[in-house]
Design a protein around this motif. Structure first.
Motif, PDB file in Angstrom:
ATOM      1  N   GLU A 122       0.827  -1.208   0.000  1.00 55.25           N
ATOM      2  CA  GLU A 122       0.000   0.000   0.000  1.00 55.25           C
ATOM      3  C   GLU A 122       0.857   1.252   0.000  1.00 55.25           C
ATOM      4  OE1 GLU A 122      -4.110  -1.457   2.254  1.00 55.25           O
ATOM      5  OE2 GLU A 122      -2.367  -0.837   3.456  1.00 55.25           O
ATOM      6  N   SER A 125       2.158   1.576  -3.539  1.00 56.66           N
ATOM      7  CA  SER A 125       1.045   1.913  -4.433  1.00 56.66           C
ATOM      8  C   SER A 125       0.679   3.391  -4.305  1.00 56.66           C
ATOM      9  CB  SER A 125      -0.162   1.037  -4.116  1.00 56.66           C
ATOM     10  OG  SER A 125      -1.252   1.364  -4.954  1.00 56.66           O
ATOM     11  N   LEU A 126       0.608   3.884  -3.076  1.00 53.96           N
ATOM     12  CA  LEU A 126       0.325   5.309  -2.863  1.00 53.96           C
ATOM     13  C   LEU A 126       1.449   6.171  -3.429  1.00 53.96           C
ATOM     14  CD1 LEU A 126      -1.056   5.214   0.791  1.00 53.96           C
ATOM     15  CD2 LEU A 126      -2.260   6.171  -1.178  1.00 53.96           C
ATOM     16  N   THR A 128       3.537   5.659  -5.819  1.00 55.98           N
ATOM     17  CA  THR A 128       3.614   5.677  -7.285  1.00 55.98           C
ATOM     18  C   THR A 128       2.329   6.155  -7.951  1.00 55.98           C
ATOM     19  OG1 THR A 128       2.975   3.336  -7.370  1.00 55.98           O
ATOM     20  CG2 THR A 128       5.336   3.836  -7.347  1.00 55.98           C
ATOM     21  N   SER A 129       1.320   6.531  -7.163  1.00 56.17           N
ATOM     22  CA  SER A 129       0.014   6.881  -7.739  1.00 56.17           C
ATOM     23  C   SER A 129      -0.091   8.339  -8.152  1.00 56.17           C
ATOM     24  CB  SER A 129      -1.099   6.569  -6.718  1.00 56.17           C
ATOM     25  OG  SER A 129      -1.016   7.453  -5.593  1.00 56.17           O
ATOM     26  N   VAL A 130       0.888   9.164  -7.810  1.00 58.11           N
ATOM     27  CA  VAL A 130       0.772  10.602  -8.045  1.00 58.11           C
ATOM     28  C   VAL A 130       1.941  11.115  -8.883  1.00 58.11           C
ATOM     29  CG1 VAL A 130      -0.491  10.982  -5.894  1.00 58.11           C
ATOM     30  CG2 VAL A 130       2.000  11.150  -5.891  1.00 58.11           C
ATOM     31  N   GLU A 131       1.748  12.317  -9.420  1.00 57.63           N
ATOM     32  CA  GLU A 131       2.819  13.015 -10.119  1.00 57.63           C
ATOM     33  C   GLU A 131       3.379  14.080  -9.187  1.00 57.63           C
ATOM     34  OE1 GLU A 131       3.077  14.190 -14.597  1.00 57.63           O
ATOM     35  OE2 GLU A 131       2.162  15.891 -13.553  1.00 57.63           O
ATOM     36  N   PRO A 150       1.364  11.898  -1.211  1.00 55.40           N
ATOM     37  CA  PRO A 150       0.013  11.676  -0.688  1.00 55.40           C
ATOM     38  C   PRO A 150      -0.053  11.882   0.821  1.00 55.40           C
ATOM     39  CG  PRO A 150       0.573   9.970  -2.274  1.00 55.40           C
ATOM     40  CD  PRO A 150       1.826  10.759  -2.039  1.00 55.40           C
ATOM     41  N   ARG A 216       7.188  11.124 -12.057  1.00 56.54           N
ATOM     42  CA  ARG A 216       6.385   9.969 -11.648  1.00 56.54           C
ATOM     43  C   ARG A 216       7.337   8.802 -11.420  1.00 56.54           C
ATOM     44  NH1 ARG A 216       0.616  10.596 -12.363  1.00 56.54           N
ATOM     45  NH2 ARG A 216       0.496   8.544 -11.421  1.00 56.54           N
ATOM     46  N   ARG A 218       8.093   4.707 -11.176  1.00 56.89           N
ATOM     47  CA  ARG A 218       7.647   3.416 -11.712  1.00 56.89           C
ATOM     48  C   ARG A 218       8.406   2.302 -11.009  1.00 56.89           C
ATOM     49  NH1 ARG A 218       9.586   0.069 -15.875  1.00 56.89           N
ATOM     50  NH2 ARG A 218      11.205   1.606 -16.409  1.00 56.89           N
ATOM     51  N   ARG A 219       7.670   1.424 -10.350  1.00 56.87           N
ATOM     52  CA  ARG A 219       8.312   0.347  -9.601  1.00 56.87           C
ATOM     53  C   ARG A 219       8.825  -0.730 -10.560  1.00 56.87           C
ATOM     54  NH1 ARG A 219       5.553  -3.127  -4.615  1.00 56.87           N
ATOM     55  NH2 ARG A 219       7.529  -3.904  -3.725  1.00 56.87           N
TER      56      ARG A 219
END
Length: 244
Positions: A122, A125-126, A128-131, A150, A216, A218-219
């Motif tokens: 989580e 995920s958080l 990597t979810s934003v710019e 975030p 951004r 990227r995993r």
């Protein structure tokens, strides 16, 4: 009760520099104004300006006092502000930064997950979810301070800094993120590592990021990280840089 400050503020810094302040907080709208003024000054090319230094909420303008003056610069900056600051979209780059968050590269991921009551997946995920926006570059050569973390990942810094954090570490602290350019001490939390280096003195332009750039993350897995790390600098940059 103290009188409220009015912005922008024009403050002398000795007899060879001036600071233009747009506010007193870390906020994207203030940083956009700083970057917009920096772009406008570069386009206008007023006499006497030696260099400019954008920060979170203010722009430092260094000048030659034999060619211009504090009063003249204030007048010229006021004129630029009155005409409206330019959009920065065409002056910035967008980056897609690969990073690995598996052991042994994510030293503090378990602690962050525990402290924020999240799972490790989580957290990533958080993250990597934003710019993110590059607010400023500093502390170490080329190190970008990234806004946009975030809310669920806002975390107070460690009480005891780690003496050495390796180059390429991807970190969070407070309300921001960063990418470490060289070995530094830090009380921020390491979530992973990228093969990108924000500062490389042997590159034609040693500084990778500029204020206003977008980032951004990227995993990637360990195998992909190692493959990317073996690429030459230009090959790697061509994969992660969208435009400037």
């Amino acid at each position: 009760m103290p009188e409220a400050l009015t912005y922008p503020r024009f403050l002398p810094v000795g007899d060879t520099a001036m600071t233009v302040e747009f506010g007193d907080a870390i906020a994207p709208e203030l940083n956009n104004a700083v970057i917009g003024l920096d772009i406008a000054l570069a386009a206008a090319e007023p006499d006497g300006i030696i260099e400019t230094v954008p920060t979170y909420r203010s722009l430092l303008i260094c000048y030659d006092p034999l060619e211009t003056s504090f009063v003249q610069l204030v007048s010229e900056v006021r004129g630029l502000l009155a005409r409206g600051l330019p959009a920065q979209i065409n002056e910035t780059a967008t980056w897609r930064v690969p990073f690995v968050s598996d052991p042994p590269f994510a030293d503090d991921l378990p602690e962050v997950a525990h402290r924020q009551s999240l799972t490790e997946d989580e957290v990533i995920s958080l993250f990597t979810s934003v710019e993110y926006q590059v607010y400023m570059v500093g502390f170490a050569p080329g190190m970008p301070y990234l806004g946009g973390l975030p809310d669920a990942l806002h975390i107070s810094r460690k009480e005891t800094p780690r003496p050495q954090v390796p180059a390429g570490a991807v970190m969070i602290g407070g309300i921001q993120a960063c990418i470490v350019p060289t070995i530094v001490p830090s009380a921020w939390y390491t979530l992973g590592r990228t093969p990108l280096r924000p500062f490389m003195p042997d590159r034609q332009d040693p500084f990778l990021f500029r204020p206003g750039d977008r980032v951004r993350f990227r995993r990637v897995d360990v195998g992909e990280f190692e493959r990317l790390a073996r690429l030459g600098t230009q090959a790697l940059l061509s994969m992660v840089r969208a435009a400037r």
